[in-house]
Design a protein around this motif. Structure first.
Motif, mmCIF file in Angstrom:
data_model
loop_
_atom_site.group_PDB
_atom_site.id
_atom_site.type_symbol
_atom_site.label_atom_id
_atom_site.label_comp_id
_atom_site.label_asym_id
_atom_site.label_seq_id
_atom_site.Cartn_x
_atom_site.Cartn_y
_atom_site.Cartn_z
ATOM 1 N N GLU A 1 63.520 20.752 80.280
ATOM 2 C CA GLU A 1 63.705 19.589 81.165
ATOM 3 C C GLU A 1 64.147 18.367 80.367
ATOM 4 N N ALA A 2 63.615 18.206 79.165
ATOM 5 C CA ALA A 2 64.016 17.071 78.326
ATOM 6 C C ALA A 2 65.507 17.174 77.990
ATOM 7 N N VAL A 3 65.954 18.389 77.687
ATOM 8 C CA VAL A 3 67.380 18.600 77.360
ATOM 9 C C VAL A 3 68.242 18.366 78.598
ATOM 10 N N THR B 1 54.380 3.165 79.473
ATOM 11 C CA THR B 1 55.272 2.085 79.035
ATOM 12 C C THR B 1 56.731 2.442 79.287
ATOM 13 N N PHE B 2 57.045 3.734 79.193
ATOM 14 C CA PHE B 2 58.446 4.171 79.307
ATOM 15 C C PHE B 2 58.632 5.165 80.458
ATOM 16 N N LEU B 3 58.002 4.862 81.588
ATOM 17 C CA LEU B 3 58.075 5.775 82.743
ATOM 18 C C LEU B 3 59.514 6.031 83.190
ATOM 19 N N ASN B 4 60.383 5.038 83.021
ATOM 20 C CA ASN B 4 61.775 5.221 83.469
ATOM 21 C C ASN B 4 62.533 6.207 82.583
ATOM 22 N N ASP B 5 61.953 6.569 81.442
ATOM 23 C CA ASP B 5 62.593 7.550 80.559
ATOM 24 C C ASP B 5 61.740 8.814 80.473
ATOM 25 N N GLY C 1 63.681 10.885 77.334
ATOM 26 C CA GLY C 1 63.026 10.875 76.030
ATOM 27 C C GLY C 1 61.598 11.401 76.045
ATOM 28 N N ILE C 2 61.015 11.479 77.263
ATOM 29 C CA ILE C 2 59.639 11.971 77.389
ATOM 30 C C ILE C 2 59.605 13.005 78.519
ATOM 31 N N ALA C 3 58.973 14.152 78.250
ATOM 32 C CA ALA C 3 58.752 15.152 79.303
ATOM 33 C C ALA C 3 57.250 15.396 79.351
ATOM 34 N N ALA C 4 56.630 15.010 80.463
ATOM 35 C CA ALA C 4 55.168 15.094 80.569
ATOM 36 C C ALA C 4 54.762 16.098 81.638
ATOM 37 N N PHE D 1 57.689 14.151 73.285
ATOM 38 C CA PHE D 1 58.304 12.860 72.981
ATOM 39 C C PHE D 1 59.501 13.055 72.057
ATOM 40 N N ASP D 2 60.613 12.442 72.417
ATOM 41 C CA ASP D 2 61.756 12.384 71.507
ATOM 42 C C ASP D 2 61.378 11.522 70.303
ATOM 43 N N LYS D 3 62.073 11.762 69.201
ATOM 44 C CA LYS D 3 61.707 11.029 67.973
ATOM 45 C C LYS D 3 61.865 9.511 68.115
ATOM 46 N N LYS D 4 62.634 9.068 69.116
ATOM 47 C CA LYS D 4 62.766 7.602 69.269
ATOM 48 C C LYS D 4 61.437 6.946 69.654
#
Length: 200
Positions: free
Chosen positions: A126-128, A172-176, A133-136, A149-152
């Motif tokens: 799903e991340a790909v 903090t980064f829900l949009n990503d 940047g985040i797949a939870a 988490f992506d390395k960023k």
């Protein structure tokens, strides 16, 4: 998958002292094995992953359990009592020392008995696919572990303090963030009652 995506770190957070249970939940018997070994067996099926187990309380007992998995690295978190953040920081720091080319990192716990290799593969895929940047993992109207988490986001994770967990970075980064359904992900073992329900 491009070779760039291949270097995935998986950090298993196994440092807690299971205070509500009164014995190390990592070592509870489950499926002719233990909760920790079951988690590791599933994660070991994930291709191109490097696995690190963060130990803390009962580290000698837990490290003995891991002798049958020679490819798995362990790292001891002496500050495990200060909260989940110290284990996240310890595991990720160790990952960056041992596998500095890691493109992403998945954090997992060892008390989700229904975790399978597919849960991890779904996060990666799903991340790909979504380029998030985040797949939870999504269950019981929340987002939680396992989480990729992506390395960023590594710096944000390394800055966590005290009781803060990965959820702080997700929120903090829900949009990503992409939510990936994990059926029975909300079942974890915190008390003797939870465990009895699991094995009954």
């Amino acid at each position: 998958m491009s070779s760039k995506q291949n270097n995935i770190g998986i950090v298993i957070l196994a440092a807690g002292n299971s205070s509500r249970l009164g014995r190390p939940k990592q070592l509870l018997e489950y499926k002719d094995s233990t909760l920790l070994k079951n988690t590791i067996k599933e994660i070991s099926l994930v291709q191109n992953s490097n696995i690190i187990v963060v130990t803390g309380a009962n580290n000698e007992l837990i490290e003995k359990e891991l002798l049958e998995f020679p490819k798995i690295k362990t790292t001891f978190n002496p500050d495990w009592q200060s909260g989940m953040s110290s284990s996240i920081v310890k595991g990720l720091s160790e990952l960056l020392v041992l596998y500095s080319d890691s493109q992403s990192c998945i954090f997992a716990v060892c008390d989700q008995p229904y975790v399978t290799a597919a849960v991890f593969e779904n996060l990666i895929n799903e991340a790909v696919k979504t380029r998030k940047g985040i797949a939870a993992s999504a269950y019981a109207e929340t987002l939680g572990t396992p989480v990729l988490f992506d390395k960023k986001y590594f710096n944000a994770l390394l800055e966590l303090k005290g009781q803060e967990g990965a959820k702080k970075v997700i929120n903090t980064f829900l949009n990503d963030t992409v939510a990936v359904p994990f059926e029975k992900g909300d079942i974890d073992i915190d008390t003797e009652e939870d465990y009895n329900e699991l094995i009954s």
